[in-house]
Design an enzyme around this catalytic site. Sequence first.
Site, mmCIF file in Angstrom:
data_model
loop_
_atom_site.group_PDB
_atom_site.id
_atom_site.type_symbol
_atom_site.label_atom_id
_atom_site.label_comp_id
_atom_site.label_asym_id
_atom_site.label_seq_id
_atom_site.Cartn_x
_atom_site.Cartn_y
_atom_site.Cartn_z
ATOM 1 N N LYS A 10 2.804 -0.758 -3.046
ATOM 2 C CA LYS A 10 1.772 0.223 -2.703
ATOM 3 C C LYS A 10 2.399 1.593 -2.418
ATOM 4 O O LYS A 10 3.632 1.718 -2.285
ATOM 5 C CB LYS A 10 0.979 -0.290 -1.498
ATOM 6 C CG LYS A 10 0.228 -1.608 -1.747
ATOM 7 C CD LYS A 10 -0.616 -1.949 -0.518
ATOM 8 C CE LYS A 10 -1.098 -3.375 -0.518
ATOM 9 N NZ LYS A 10 -1.895 -3.666 0.722
ATOM 10 N N TYR A 50 -9.948 -3.695 -5.851
ATOM 11 C CA TYR A 50 -10.317 -4.236 -4.532
ATOM 12 C C TYR A 50 -11.799 -4.584 -4.441
ATOM 13 O O TYR A 50 -12.365 -4.590 -3.338
ATOM 14 C CB TYR A 50 -9.918 -3.239 -3.439
ATOM 15 C CG TYR A 50 -8.454 -3.295 -3.053
ATOM 16 C CD1 TYR A 50 -7.848 -4.506 -2.666
ATOM 17 C CD2 TYR A 50 -7.666 -2.142 -3.043
ATOM 18 C CE1 TYR A 50 -6.509 -4.549 -2.300
ATOM 19 C CE2 TYR A 50 -6.321 -2.185 -2.676
ATOM 20 C CZ TYR A 50 -5.748 -3.394 -2.298
ATOM 21 O OH TYR A 50 -4.424 -3.445 -1.926
ATOM 22 N N ASN A 113 1.172 -2.195 4.413
ATOM 23 C CA ASN A 113 1.959 -3.429 4.383
ATOM 24 C C ASN A 113 2.691 -3.624 3.055
ATOM 25 O O ASN A 113 3.022 -4.738 2.657
ATOM 26 C CB ASN A 113 1.082 -4.637 4.742
ATOM 27 C CG ASN A 113 -0.102 -4.795 3.804
ATOM 28 O OD1 ASN A 113 -0.234 -4.051 2.830
ATOM 29 N ND2 ASN A 113 -0.954 -5.758 4.085
ATOM 30 N N HIS A 116 1.005 -5.767 -2.628
ATOM 31 C CA HIS A 116 -0.171 -6.564 -2.962
ATOM 32 C C HIS A 116 0.290 -7.664 -3.901
ATOM 33 O O HIS A 116 1.180 -7.441 -4.721
ATOM 34 C CB HIS A 116 -1.223 -5.710 -3.685
ATOM 35 C CG HIS A 116 -2.261 -6.554 -4.380
ATOM 36 N ND1 HIS A 116 -3.395 -7.000 -3.738
ATOM 37 C CD2 HIS A 116 -2.312 -7.076 -5.639
ATOM 38 C CE1 HIS A 116 -4.103 -7.756 -4.584
ATOM 39 N NE2 HIS A 116 -3.459 -7.812 -5.739
ATOM 40 N N GLU A 127 -6.714 -9.390 -12.360
ATOM 41 C CA GLU A 127 -5.926 -8.215 -11.981
ATOM 42 C C GLU A 127 -4.934 -7.805 -13.080
ATOM 43 O O GLU A 127 -4.755 -6.612 -13.335
ATOM 44 C CB GLU A 127 -5.197 -8.496 -10.663
ATOM 45 C CG GLU A 127 -6.158 -8.607 -9.478
ATOM 46 C CD GLU A 127 -5.505 -9.043 -8.192
ATOM 47 O OE1 GLU A 127 -6.240 -9.217 -7.197
ATOM 48 O OE2 GLU A 127 -4.268 -9.230 -8.151
HETATM 49 P P1 IDP Z 1 -3.597 -9.340 1.140
HETATM 50 O O1 IDP Z 1 -3.097 -7.989 0.691
HETATM 51 O O2 IDP Z 1 -2.585 -10.032 2.005
HETATM 52 O O3 IDP Z 1 -4.096 -10.195 0.015
HETATM 53 P P2 IDP Z 1 -6.384 -8.866 1.809
HETATM 54 O O4 IDP Z 1 -7.155 -9.637 2.815
HETATM 55 O O5 IDP Z 1 -6.684 -9.133 0.365
HETATM 56 O O6 IDP Z 1 -4.836 -9.068 2.114
HETATM 57 O O7 IDP Z 1 -6.638 -7.335 2.126
HETATM 58 C C1 IDP Z 1 -6.205 -6.341 1.224
HETATM 59 C C2 IDP Z 1 -5.483 -5.263 1.991
HETATM 60 O O8 IDP Z 1 -6.420 -4.601 2.826
HETATM 61 C C3 IDP Z 1 -4.404 -5.769 2.930
HETATM 62 O O9 IDP Z 1 -3.163 -5.914 2.300
HETATM 63 C C4 IDP Z 1 -4.369 -4.700 3.994
HETATM 64 O O10 IDP Z 1 -3.549 -3.604 3.590
HETATM 65 C C5 IDP Z 1 -5.818 -4.251 4.056
HETATM 66 N N1 IDP Z 1 -6.544 -4.912 5.132
HETATM 67 C C6 IDP Z 1 -7.005 -6.177 5.142
HETATM 68 N N2 IDP Z 1 -7.661 -6.457 6.270
HETATM 69 C C7 IDP Z 1 -7.629 -5.328 6.990
HETATM 70 C C8 IDP Z 1 -8.144 -4.966 8.268
HETATM 71 O O11 IDP Z 1 -8.780 -5.769 8.970
HETATM 72 N N3 IDP Z 1 -7.895 -3.688 8.683
HETATM 73 C C9 IDP Z 1 -7.212 -2.794 7.932
HETATM 74 N N4 IDP Z 1 -6.710 -3.095 6.718
HETATM 75 C C10 IDP Z 1 -6.922 -4.344 6.254
HETATM 76 MG MG MG Z 2 -5.726 -9.892 -1.256
#
Ligand code: IDP
Ligand code: MG
Length: 153
Positions: A10, A50, A113, A116, A127
């Site tokens: 990212k 997304y 983080n 992805h 994707e």
């Molecule tokens: P993942 O990236 O581990 O698959 P997902 O649940 O698919 O996690 O969420 C996509 C991205 O959205 C996450 O990587 C994170 O950066 C962001 N995200 C997910 N949940 C939250 C939240 O509760 N607050 C802020 N950002 C979130």
């Molecule tokens: Mg995800």
Amino acid sequence: MTERTLVLVKPDGVQRQLAGRIMARYEERGLKIVGLKLVHIDRELAERHYAVHKGKPFFEGLVAFITSGPLVAIALEGPDAISLVRTMNGATKPAEAAPGTIRGDLAVEMGQNLVHASDSRESAATELAIWFAPGELLAYGREIDRWVLSPQA
Ligand code: IDP
Ligand code: MG
């Protein structure tokens, strides 16, 4: 079983100049890079990528973040690549990500983080088709020591 999965380094990873180190982890593990590009995406592509999160409270922030700068899109191939890469990336929330994972070693914020990865066969197929055009993905040729360009599986 051999699988293909989509990984994104990212914008935070590119900005922090960690893209190469993150990619090296997947290579060192033994996964093969079969597609690779550096792109700065627009809102339309971000919303498609997304789509499952549309309507959630963090959706707008997520789209703003993923469109904020260039990112690296990587198609990886290997045995059980989808779950293997998710394990290497670590938990979504860096505070819960195990040491040794990418997020557990290099990230502290959920919104930044670093990576992805596709979370299922279905999302990997969807994707990869969003991020890579047919012909942008490599595959082994019939001769095992040679890479060839091939249409998407
Ligand atoms: P993942 O990236 O581990 O698959 P997902 O649940 O698919 O996690 O969420 C996509 C991205 O959205 C996450 O990587 C994170 O950066 C962001 N995200 C997910 N949940 C939250 C939240 O509760 N607050 C802020 N950002 C979130
Ligand atoms: Mg995800």
